[in-house]
Enzyme design. Sequence first.
Site, mmCIF file in Angstrom:
data_model
loop_
_atom_site.group_PDB
_atom_site.id
_atom_site.type_symbol
_atom_site.label_atom_id
_atom_site.label_comp_id
_atom_site.label_asym_id
_atom_site.label_seq_id
_atom_site.Cartn_x
_atom_site.Cartn_y
_atom_site.Cartn_z
ATOM 1 N N GLY A 36 0.833 -1.206 0.000
ATOM 2 C CA GLY A 36 0.000 0.000 0.000
ATOM 3 C C GLY A 36 0.867 1.255 0.000
ATOM 4 C CG HIS A 37 3.246 2.235 3.407
ATOM 5 N ND1 HIS A 37 3.241 1.115 4.208
ATOM 6 C CD2 HIS A 37 2.645 3.212 4.127
ATOM 7 C CE1 HIS A 37 2.666 1.406 5.358
ATOM 8 N NE2 HIS A 37 2.289 2.662 5.333
ATOM 9 N N GLY A 91 -3.350 7.040 2.097
ATOM 10 C CA GLY A 91 -4.158 5.885 1.701
ATOM 11 C C GLY A 91 -5.637 6.131 1.970
#
Length: 280
Positions: A36-37, A147
């Site tokens: 995700g990062h 996010g």
Amino acid sequence: MQIFREIKPLRAFLVEKWRAGQKLGFVPTMGALHQGHLTLIAASRAGHPFTVCSVFVNPTQFNNAEDFARYPRNLERDVEMLERAGCDVLFCPEEAEMHSDSQYLKFDFGHLDKVMEGKFRPGHFSGVAQVVSKLFHIVQPDTAYFGQKDWQQFVIIRTLVNELKFNVKLQAVETVREPDGLAMSSRNERLLEAHRKEATVLSRCLKDAREQLLHGKSVEDVKKNVLDSFNQSEAVKLEYFEVVNTENLTPIKSVGDADRAILCMAAYVGGVRLIDNMFV
Ligand code: PAF
């Protein structure tokens, strides 16, 4: 990748970029990086010649000392991942570099920080706003990436930027999921093998709830169904499930009441607190 632990040398380095008018993308994180990062880093790199990432487990946003102590940390692995992802600068300060002993600075976002995460984690968003405003002052990015999984945080940071007139564009990036639907999170590292499968209950419930709402079921009935699903297993415990307006986070009674609605939930899976959400 250049690594800075202190503000002064980081700023001395960045000042050249600011002067040259080079656009900076910024990805603030608390480390224990995952795909995700890396998606945020990729988004930043796609839009900017230069990307800065910060890794700082911010103590002021934890309302629970044990949660802070147990938050996963692995700077060595983070550095390797960021190098491979093509990040240009990493800022990873010690606590004393970011916060003084006196914690006078507090933020209040009214209704926005009293619901959902704010209700169950009092003071959390004040801590987030504290550290994010410090990071924005230090890095002075053109765009900062967050996010979508932390949608409430995104709405609050957007309010912070509007109110304090930060010259920063914000970009929310779609949640990255494991093949079975579990939203990627640093906290997933803490799930025991025995509980890993159970953690899919969050994304499953969100998907089902979305379908039900789109087929005209009332929010009240959908909430009951979500609770029933959680009651099937001892290992999982629902903390909240809300259907809210994406922009002002007020509860909505029917998906037709808002231009856009979002389903948000927090739950414990084997004692690990996870959050997830889904736009309707
Ligand atoms: O979303 C996070 O990882 C954190 O809340 C943030 C924005 C890096 C502030 O500590």
